[in-house]
Design a protein around this motif. Structure first.
Motif, PDB file in Angstrom:
ATOM      1  N   LEU A 130      52.247  47.557  20.868  1.00  0.00           N
ATOM      2  CA  LEU A 130      50.852  47.128  20.918  1.00  0.00           C
ATOM      3  C   LEU A 130      49.975  47.956  19.985  1.00  0.00           C
ATOM      4  CD1 LEU A 130      48.640  45.382  22.216  1.00  0.00           C
ATOM      5  CD2 LEU A 130      48.506  47.088  24.046  1.00  0.00           C
ATOM      6  N   GLU A 131      50.229  49.245  19.892  1.00  0.00           N
ATOM      7  CA  GLU A 131      49.374  50.083  19.065  1.00  0.00           C
ATOM      8  C   GLU A 131      49.635  49.920  17.572  1.00  0.00           C
ATOM      9  OE1 GLU A 131      49.713  54.269  19.886  1.00  0.00           O
ATOM     10  OE2 GLU A 131      51.872  54.258  19.622  1.00  0.00           O
ATOM     11  N   GLN A 132      50.627  49.131  17.211  1.00  0.00           N
ATOM     12  CA  GLN A 132      50.898  48.826  15.806  1.00  0.00           C
ATOM     13  C   GLN A 132      50.291  47.459  15.493  1.00  0.00           C
ATOM     14  OE1 GLN A 132      55.113  49.228  14.911  1.00  0.00           O
ATOM     15  NE2 GLN A 132      55.289  50.695  16.599  1.00  0.00           N
ATOM     16  N   GLU A 133      49.189  47.457  14.802  1.00  0.00           N
ATOM     17  CA  GLU A 133      48.455  46.215  14.549  1.00  0.00           C
ATOM     18  C   GLU A 133      49.337  45.121  13.944  1.00  0.00           C
ATOM     19  OE1 GLU A 133      44.573  44.458  12.194  1.00  0.00           O
ATOM     20  OE2 GLU A 133      45.095  46.571  11.951  1.00  0.00           O
ATOM     21  N   GLU A 134      50.242  45.522  13.058  1.00  0.00           N
ATOM     22  CA  GLU A 134      51.055  44.528  12.348  1.00  0.00           C
ATOM     23  C   GLU A 134      52.003  43.734  13.251  1.00  0.00           C
ATOM     24  OE1 GLU A 134      53.065  48.533  12.047  1.00  0.00           O
ATOM     25  OE2 GLU A 134      51.044  47.823  11.679  1.00  0.00           O
ATOM     26  N   THR A 135      52.263  44.206  14.477  1.00  0.00           N
ATOM     27  CA  THR A 135      53.139  43.451  15.395  1.00  0.00           C
ATOM     28  C   THR A 135      52.437  42.211  15.930  1.00  0.00           C
ATOM     29  OG1 THR A 135      52.459  44.621  17.405  1.00  0.00           O
ATOM     30  CG2 THR A 135      54.341  45.534  16.144  1.00  0.00           C
ATOM     31  N   LYS A 136      51.134  42.235  15.913  1.00  0.00           N
ATOM     32  CA  LYS A 136      50.282  41.132  16.373  1.00  0.00           C
ATOM     33  C   LYS A 136      50.387  40.858  17.872  1.00  0.00           C
ATOM     34  CE  LYS A 136      48.888  40.178  12.171  1.00  0.00           C
ATOM     35  NZ  LYS A 136      47.786  40.911  11.673  1.00  0.00           N
ATOM     36  N   ILE A 137      51.017  41.759  18.644  1.00  0.00           N
ATOM     37  CA  ILE A 137      51.085  41.458  20.076  1.00  0.00           C
ATOM     38  C   ILE A 137      49.737  41.701  20.759  1.00  0.00           C
ATOM     39  CG2 ILE A 137      53.570  41.866  20.178  1.00  0.00           C
ATOM     40  CD1 ILE A 137      53.011  44.316  21.898  1.00  0.00           C
ATOM     41  N   TRP A 138      48.786  42.255  20.046  1.00  0.00           N
ATOM     42  CA  TRP A 138      47.445  42.398  20.595  1.00  0.00           C
ATOM     43  C   TRP A 138      46.773  41.036  20.768  1.00  0.00           C
ATOM     44  CZ3 TRP A 138      43.890  40.665  17.063  1.00  0.00           C
ATOM     45  CH2 TRP A 138      44.277  40.677  15.716  1.00  0.00           C
ATOM     46  N   HIS A 139      47.386  39.994  20.223  1.00  0.00           N
ATOM     47  CA  HIS A 139      46.880  38.631  20.447  1.00  0.00           C
ATOM     48  C   HIS A 139      47.203  38.128  21.843  1.00  0.00           C
ATOM     49  CE1 HIS A 139      46.838  37.696  15.898  1.00  0.00           C
ATOM     50  NE2 HIS A 139      45.606  37.857  16.321  1.00  0.00           N
ATOM     51  N   PHE A 140      48.167  38.750  22.497  1.00  0.00           N
ATOM     52  CA  PHE A 140      48.584  38.302  23.831  1.00  0.00           C
ATOM     53  C   PHE A 140      47.542  38.662  24.880  1.00  0.00           C
ATOM     54  CE2 PHE A 140      53.256  38.923  22.481  1.00  0.00           C
ATOM     55  CZ  PHE A 140      53.274  37.683  21.869  1.00  0.00           C
ATOM     56  N   SER A 141      47.550  37.893  25.945  1.00  0.00           N
ATOM     57  CA  SER A 141      46.638  38.168  27.058  1.00  0.00           C
ATOM     58  C   SER A 141      47.099  39.424  27.801  1.00  0.00           C
ATOM     59  CB  SER A 141      46.631  36.983  28.024  1.00  0.00           C
ATOM     60  OG  SER A 141      47.868  36.922  28.722  1.00  0.00           O
ATOM     61  N   PRO A 142      46.193  40.044  28.540  1.00  0.00           N
ATOM     62  CA  PRO A 142      46.594  41.187  29.364  1.00  0.00           C
ATOM     63  C   PRO A 142      47.729  40.827  30.330  1.00  0.00           C
ATOM     64  CG  PRO A 142      44.221  41.106  29.210  1.00  0.00           C
ATOM     65  CD  PRO A 142      44.751  39.834  28.582  1.00  0.00           C
ATOM     66  N   LEU A 143      47.703  39.621  30.873  1.00  0.00           N
ATOM     67  CA  LEU A 143      48.756  39.211  31.804  1.00  0.00           C
ATOM     68  C   LEU A 143      50.110  39.117  31.104  1.00  0.00           C
ATOM     69  CD1 LEU A 143      49.600  38.435  34.627  1.00  0.00           C
ATOM     70  CD2 LEU A 143      48.952  36.065  34.093  1.00  0.00           C
ATOM     71  N   THR A 144      50.140  38.590  29.900  1.00  0.00           N
ATOM     72  CA  THR A 144      51.389  38.512  29.138  1.00  0.00           C
ATOM     73  C   THR A 144      51.903  39.915  28.828  1.00  0.00           C
ATOM     74  OG1 THR A 144      50.801  36.379  28.169  1.00  0.00           O
ATOM     75  CG2 THR A 144      52.455  37.684  26.997  1.00  0.00           C
ATOM     76  N   LEU A 145      51.011  40.797  28.431  1.00  0.00           N
ATOM     77  CA  LEU A 145      51.415  42.181  28.151  1.00  0.00           C
ATOM     78  C   LEU A 145      51.919  42.868  29.420  1.00  0.00           C
ATOM     79  CD1 LEU A 145      48.508  43.135  25.745  1.00  0.00           C
ATOM     80  CD2 LEU A 145      50.920  42.811  25.119  1.00  0.00           C
ATOM     81  N   PHE A 146      51.250  42.610  30.547  1.00  0.00           N
ATOM     82  CA  PHE A 146      51.720  43.166  31.815  1.00  0.00           C
ATOM     83  C   PHE A 146      53.115  42.642  32.138  1.00  0.00           C
ATOM     84  CE2 PHE A 146      52.583  42.305  36.247  1.00  0.00           C
ATOM     85  CZ  PHE A 146      52.721  43.610  36.709  1.00  0.00           C
ATOM     86  N   ASN A 147      53.333  41.349  31.962  1.00  0.00           N
ATOM     87  CA  ASN A 147      54.650  40.771  32.251  1.00  0.00           C
ATOM     88  C   ASN A 147      55.735  41.376  31.364  1.00  0.00           C
ATOM     89  OD1 ASN A 147      53.801  39.126  34.365  1.00  0.00           O
ATOM     90  ND2 ASN A 147      53.282  37.439  32.989  1.00  0.00           N
ATOM     91  N   MET A 148      55.405  41.654  30.122  1.00  0.00           N
ATOM     92  CA  MET A 148      56.354  42.326  29.235  1.00  0.00           C
ATOM     93  C   MET A 148      56.643  43.737  29.748  1.00  0.00           C
ATOM     94  SD  MET A 148      54.708  40.970  25.643  1.00  0.00           S
ATOM     95  CE  MET A 148      55.495  42.194  24.623  1.00  0.00           C
ATOM     96  N   PHE A 149      55.599  44.451  30.157  1.00  0.00           N
ATOM     97  CA  PHE A 149      55.756  45.790  30.717  1.00  0.00           C
ATOM     98  C   PHE A 149      56.627  45.734  31.975  1.00  0.00           C
ATOM     99  CE2 PHE A 149      54.460  48.794  33.981  1.00  0.00           C
ATOM    100  CZ  PHE A 149      54.637  50.004  33.337  1.00  0.00           C
ATOM    101  N   ASP A 150      56.330  44.797  32.855  1.00  0.00           N
ATOM    102  CA  ASP A 150      57.074  44.654  34.104  1.00  0.00           C
ATOM    103  C   ASP A 150      58.554  44.383  33.827  1.00  0.00           C
ATOM    104  OD1 ASP A 150      57.108  44.513  37.001  1.00  0.00           O
ATOM    105  OD2 ASP A 150      57.305  42.340  36.788  1.00  0.00           O
ATOM    106  N   GLU A 151      58.819  43.517  32.874  1.00  0.00           N
ATOM    107  CA  GLU A 151      60.201  43.223  32.487  1.00  0.00           C
ATOM    108  C   GLU A 151      60.888  44.480  31.951  1.00  0.00           C
ATOM    109  OE1 GLU A 151      62.644  40.254  29.454  1.00  0.00           O
ATOM    110  OE2 GLU A 151      60.512  39.920  29.784  1.00  0.00           O
TER     111      GLU A 151
END
Length: 79
Positions: A45-66
């Motif tokens: 997430l902290e790497q802008e070029e990955t573009k995962i900052w476009h994801f919603s907080p819920l999507t990021l949470f689900n990735m974290f949970d996984e």
């Protein structure tokens, strides 16, 4: 996106994801923050070029949970 805007977006996302982690895992905010900051999801997430900052907080949470449950996670197809 310039660095200032990216930092602002990142700050909002992190706060929301940490809140979801705290709720789901019954952690206090400090423990939830540490867990997220030490995750691979945050590292991407902290790497802008990955573009995962476009994801919603819920999507990021689900990735974290996984990541917590399986030791890894898959990026959603939107990337």
């Amino acid at each position: 996106m310039n660095d200032e805007k990216f930092t602002a977006v990142l700050g909002v996302l992190v706060e929301q994801v940490v809140h979801l982690i705290a709720e789901h895992y019954a952690y206090n905010e400090l423990v939830a923050s540490n867990a997220f900051y030490n995750s691979r999801v945050y590292a991407l997430l902290e790497q802008e070029e990955t573009k995962i900052w476009h994801f919603s907080p819920l999507t990021l949470f689900n990735m974290f949970d996984e990541e917590q449950k399986r030791g890894s996670f898959e990026l959603p197809e939107e990337v």
